[in-house]
Design a protein around this motif. Structure first.
Motif, PDB file in Angstrom:
ATOM      1  N   ILE A 193      39.169  39.684  44.585  1.00 38.69           N
ATOM      2  CA  ILE A 193      38.941  38.233  44.497  1.00 38.69           C
ATOM      3  C   ILE A 193      37.456  37.943  44.295  1.00 38.69           C
ATOM      4  O   ILE A 193      37.080  37.170  43.402  1.00 38.69           O
ATOM      5  CB  ILE A 193      39.467  37.511  45.757  1.00 38.69           C
ATOM      6  CG1 ILE A 193      40.985  37.605  45.827  1.00 38.69           C
ATOM      7  CG2 ILE A 193      39.020  36.053  45.772  1.00 38.69           C
ATOM      8  CD1 ILE A 193      41.558  37.218  47.176  1.00 38.69           C
ATOM      9  N   THR A 194      36.613  38.556  45.099  1.00 42.20           N
ATOM     10  CA  THR A 194      35.180  38.245  45.017  1.00 42.20           C
ATOM     11  C   THR A 194      34.550  38.773  43.731  1.00 42.20           C
ATOM     12  O   THR A 194      33.843  38.036  43.043  1.00 42.20           O
ATOM     13  CB  THR A 194      34.423  38.792  46.241  1.00 42.20           C
ATOM     14  OG1 THR A 194      34.660  40.198  46.361  1.00 42.20           O
ATOM     15  CG2 THR A 194      34.840  38.084  47.509  1.00 42.20           C
ATOM     16  N   SER A 217      36.062  36.908  40.699  1.00 44.33           N
ATOM     17  CA  SER A 217      35.549  35.540  40.623  1.00 44.33           C
ATOM     18  C   SER A 217      34.147  35.519  40.033  1.00 44.33           C
ATOM     19  O   SER A 217      33.823  34.680  39.179  1.00 44.33           O
ATOM     20  CB  SER A 217      35.531  34.887  42.003  1.00 44.33           C
ATOM     21  OG  SER A 217      36.830  34.757  42.499  1.00 44.33           O
ATOM     22  N   PRO A 227      40.803  37.463  39.786  1.00 48.14           N
ATOM     23  CA  PRO A 227      40.835  36.851  41.133  1.00 48.14           C
ATOM     24  C   PRO A 227      42.177  36.206  41.453  1.00 48.14           C
ATOM     25  O   PRO A 227      42.605  36.213  42.610  1.00 48.14           O
ATOM     26  CB  PRO A 227      39.713  35.813  41.095  1.00 48.14           C
ATOM     27  CG  PRO A 227      39.475  35.539  39.666  1.00 48.14           C
ATOM     28  CD  PRO A 227      39.812  36.802  38.928  1.00 48.14           C
TER      29      PRO A 227
END
Length: 162
Positions: free
Chosen positions: A101-102, A105, A134
């Motif tokens: 996700i991080t 993103s 993400p």
């Protein structure tokens, strides 16, 4: 929270199924057009990006159905600790999902802020296919939370892939 996670998982699953069905149309169109000597410029790139979304969103269904890959060597060697190994595996997946996700993103945000486009005639903004990373991580995180919440219940069938 679990109901929301299950709902998001269902939505991602339906999107994955719709993408699978949708992908056959432009691929068949391209095959017909190419056989008549009129290849398209858009089919390869759009279907490629659709496959990327399909792969990342499909993780939700894999975790839900127990088809997500697992290494069960230690759990098989020490069956009395299987539940502890399963929880360790689930928390490892949660950590991995946070990483996806991080970093995903940031990857998509960087392409968006720098107006990065594909190197093809379509010039598709690259943040669009990169957003699958993400988004898939969120789905993986939420579905793993569902799996953790259900791991203690005996009334649910235990699915496992060796």
């Amino acid at each position: 929270m679990i109901h929301i996670s299950e709902f998001v998982g269902r939505v991602f699953t339906y999107i994955s199924i719709a993408l699978m069905l949708f992908l056959s149309i432009p691929i068949a169109y391209e095959a017909v057009m190419r056989s008549f000597g009129y290849p398209t410029i858009w089919v390869f790139e759009t279907t490629l990006y659709s496959f990327i979304f399909l792969g990342f969103l499909g993780n939700v269904l894999a975790v839900k159905s127990g088809a997500h890959f697992r290494v069960t060597l230690l759990a098989d060697l020490f069956p009395s600790y299987r539940r502890a190994f399963d929880l360790l595996a689930h928390f490892s997946v949660l950590l991995f999902a946070v990483l996806i996700i991080t970093s995903g993103s940031y990857f998509a945000w960087y392409s968006w802020t720098h107006d990065t486009v594909s190197a093809s005639l379509l010039e598709i903004p690259m943040w669009i296919p990169q957003f699958a990373i993400p988004l898939g991580g969120v789905g993986l995180f939420l579905q793993t939370l569902v799996a953790i919440s259900r791991s203690g219940r005996e009334d649910l069938p235990h699915t496992e892939v060796d």
